[in-house]
Scaffold this motif. Structure first.
Motif, PDB file in Angstrom:
ATOM      1  N   SER A   1       0.838  -1.194   0.000  1.00 42.14           N
ATOM      2  CA  SER A   1       0.000   0.000   0.000  1.00 42.14           C
ATOM      3  C   SER A   1       0.875   1.247   0.000  1.00 42.14           C
ATOM      4  O   SER A   1       1.961   1.259   0.600  1.00 42.14           O
ATOM      5  CB  SER A   1      -0.888  -0.005   1.242  1.00 42.14           C
ATOM      6  OG  SER A   1      -1.419   1.273   1.485  1.00 42.14           O
ATOM      7  N   LEU A   2       0.385   2.307  -0.627  1.00 39.32           N
ATOM      8  CA  LEU A   2       1.105   3.578  -0.588  1.00 39.32           C
ATOM      9  C   LEU A   2       1.240   4.084   0.845  1.00 39.32           C
ATOM     10  O   LEU A   2       2.216   4.745   1.181  1.00 39.32           O
ATOM     11  CB  LEU A   2       0.409   4.619  -1.473  1.00 39.32           C
ATOM     12  CG  LEU A   2       1.103   5.963  -1.618  1.00 39.32           C
ATOM     13  CD1 LEU A   2       2.525   5.818  -2.154  1.00 39.32           C
ATOM     14  CD2 LEU A   2       0.284   6.890  -2.509  1.00 39.32           C
TER      15      LEU A   2
ATOM     16  N   ALA B   1       5.053   5.399   5.030  1.00 43.91           N
ATOM     17  CA  ALA B   1       5.574   5.251   6.403  1.00 43.91           C
ATOM     18  C   ALA B   1       7.018   4.760   6.378  1.00 43.91           C
ATOM     19  O   ALA B   1       7.876   5.292   7.099  1.00 43.91           O
ATOM     20  CB  ALA B   1       4.689   4.297   7.199  1.00 43.91           C
ATOM     21  N   ALA B   2       7.308   3.758   5.553  1.00 47.93           N
ATOM     22  CA  ALA B   2       8.676   3.234   5.471  1.00 47.93           C
ATOM     23  C   ALA B   2       9.643   4.302   4.984  1.00 47.93           C
ATOM     24  O   ALA B   2      10.740   4.460   5.535  1.00 47.93           O
ATOM     25  CB  ALA B   2       8.706   2.021   4.542  1.00 47.93           C
ATOM     26  N   ARG B   3       9.242   5.047   3.972  1.00 50.84           N
ATOM     27  CA  ARG B   3      10.105   6.113   3.428  1.00 50.84           C
ATOM     28  C   ARG B   3      10.398   7.175   4.480  1.00 50.84           C
ATOM     29  O   ARG B   3      11.491   7.718   4.543  1.00 50.84           O
ATOM     30  CB  ARG B   3       9.451   6.742   2.197  1.00 50.84           C
ATOM     31  CG  ARG B   3      10.297   7.825   1.529  1.00 50.84           C
ATOM     32  CD  ARG B   3       9.576   8.470   0.367  1.00 50.84           C
ATOM     33  NE  ARG B   3       8.320   9.080   0.706  1.00 50.84           N
ATOM     34  CZ  ARG B   3       8.177  10.272   1.306  1.00 50.84           C
ATOM     35  NH1 ARG B   3       9.226  10.974   1.651  1.00 50.84           N
ATOM     36  NH2 ARG B   3       6.978  10.751   1.560  1.00 50.84           N
ATOM     37  N   GLU B   4       9.405   7.455   5.319  1.00 54.42           N
ATOM     38  CA  GLU B   4       9.567   8.472   6.372  1.00 54.42           C
ATOM     39  C   GLU B   4      10.231   7.914   7.624  1.00 54.42           C
ATOM     40  O   GLU B   4      10.423   8.637   8.597  1.00 54.42           O
ATOM     41  CB  GLU B   4       8.206   9.076   6.706  1.00 54.42           C
ATOM     42  CG  GLU B   4       7.626   9.882   5.553  1.00 54.42           C
ATOM     43  CD  GLU B   4       6.210  10.373   5.806  1.00 54.42           C
ATOM     44  OE1 GLU B   4       5.598  10.026   6.857  1.00 54.42           O
ATOM     45  OE2 GLU B   4       5.694  11.113   4.938  1.00 54.42           O
TER      46      GLU B   4
ATOM     47  N   ALA C   1       8.007   8.240  -3.358  1.00 52.95           N
ATOM     48  CA  ALA C   1       8.109   6.866  -2.864  1.00 52.95           C
ATOM     49  C   ALA C   1       8.841   5.978  -3.864  1.00 52.95           C
ATOM     50  O   ALA C   1       9.699   5.170  -3.478  1.00 52.95           O
ATOM     51  CB  ALA C   1       6.719   6.323  -2.567  1.00 52.95           C
ATOM     52  N   LEU C   2       8.522   6.112  -5.137  1.00 52.48           N
ATOM     53  CA  LEU C   2       9.180   5.295  -6.151  1.00 52.48           C
ATOM     54  C   LEU C   2      10.661   5.637  -6.270  1.00 52.48           C
ATOM     55  O   LEU C   2      11.499   4.745  -6.486  1.00 52.48           O
ATOM     56  CB  LEU C   2       8.477   5.453  -7.499  1.00 52.48           C
ATOM     57  CG  LEU C   2       7.077   4.846  -7.568  1.00 52.48           C
ATOM     58  CD1 LEU C   2       6.390   5.255  -8.862  1.00 52.48           C
ATOM     59  CD2 LEU C   2       7.128   3.336  -7.426  1.00 52.48           C
ATOM     60  N   GLU C   3      10.993   6.886  -6.110  1.00 54.38           N
ATOM     61  CA  GLU C   3      12.400   7.290  -6.138  1.00 54.38           C
ATOM     62  C   GLU C   3      13.135   6.702  -4.934  1.00 54.38           C
ATOM     63  O   GLU C   3      14.266   6.223  -5.038  1.00 54.38           O
ATOM     64  CB  GLU C   3      12.515   8.818  -6.163  1.00 54.38           C
ATOM     65  CG  GLU C   3      13.884   9.334  -6.479  1.00 54.38           C
ATOM     66  CD  GLU C   3      14.399   8.909  -7.854  1.00 54.38           C
ATOM     67  OE1 GLU C   3      15.627   8.672  -7.961  1.00 54.38           O
ATOM     68  OE2 GLU C   3      13.615   8.800  -8.804  1.00 54.38           O
ATOM     69  N   TRP C   4      12.492   6.726  -3.769  1.00 53.68           N
ATOM     70  CA  TRP C   4      13.075   6.163  -2.551  1.00 53.68           C
ATOM     71  C   TRP C   4      13.350   4.674  -2.713  1.00 53.68           C
ATOM     72  O   TRP C   4      14.354   4.156  -2.207  1.00 53.68           O
ATOM     73  CB  TRP C   4      12.140   6.424  -1.363  1.00 53.68           C
ATOM     74  CG  TRP C   4      12.601   5.793  -0.090  1.00 53.68           C
ATOM     75  CD1 TRP C   4      13.603   6.231   0.738  1.00 53.68           C
ATOM     76  CD2 TRP C   4      12.086   4.596   0.504  1.00 53.68           C
ATOM     77  NE1 TRP C   4      13.732   5.385   1.807  1.00 53.68           N
ATOM     78  CE2 TRP C   4      12.816   4.372   1.686  1.00 53.68           C
ATOM     79  CE3 TRP C   4      11.084   3.699   0.154  1.00 53.68           C
ATOM     80  CZ2 TRP C   4      12.569   3.285   2.529  1.00 53.68           C
ATOM     81  CZ3 TRP C   4      10.832   2.620   0.986  1.00 53.68           C
ATOM     82  CH2 TRP C   4      11.571   2.422   2.159  1.00 53.68           C
TER      83      TRP C   4
END
Length: 149
Positions: free
Chosen positions: A77-78, A83-86, A118-121
């Protein structure tokens, strides 16, 4: 244009349409489509391929987006991805259902603004593992929270 994609463009919110345009501009290509105008409730599925896979679903009028970092991999899920990216754990969202279910999930997250970041991360070393760990913690939380059912 793919007939399901055309239908989605007609019925989608501004944020969903803006995300579709961004996916096109970023080089993602429609890899699969299903449903559309003649499907029950107008349900639709679009899957885009690029550096990752992006799945956009319309189910009974509610929009959702998920990402798979690798071909044949799990979908996330986005909300979990954000959350993971942050660097934080996913929290159960507070949703006010008095006006009906939300039209777009995850609640309070703009796809057009969050998905590109998110995709860049996901291209960063260790990001996929961090995503899997965040997802596992979220699933554990939900199991504990709803385990009494």
């Amino acid at each position: 244009m793919d007939p399901v994609r055309e239908y989605v463009e007609e019925v989608a919110s501004h944020d969903v349409r803006a995300t579709l345009a961004w996916l096109d501009d970023a080089g993602f290509r429609l890899a699969a489509s299903q449903g559309g105008r003649r499907e029950s409730f107008g349900d639709a599925l679009l899957v885009f391929s690029g550096d990752a896979k992006v799945r956009i679903v319309r189910d009974r009028g509610q929009w959702d987006v998920a990402v798979s970092p690798a071909a044949g991999g799990a979908w996330f899920s986005l909300a979990i991805l954000t959350a993971a990216r942050e660097g934080r754990d996913w929290e159960t969202p507070a949703v006010d259902f008095s006006a009906g279910p939300p039209r777009q999930l995850p609640c309070g997250i703009s796809w057009r603004h969050s998905l590109p970041t998110a995709l860049e991360w996901l291209k960063q070393p260790g990001s996929t593992e961090a995503l899997k760990q965040t997802d596992a913690r979220a699933r554990d939380r939900l199991r504990r929270q709803f385990g009494q059912l």
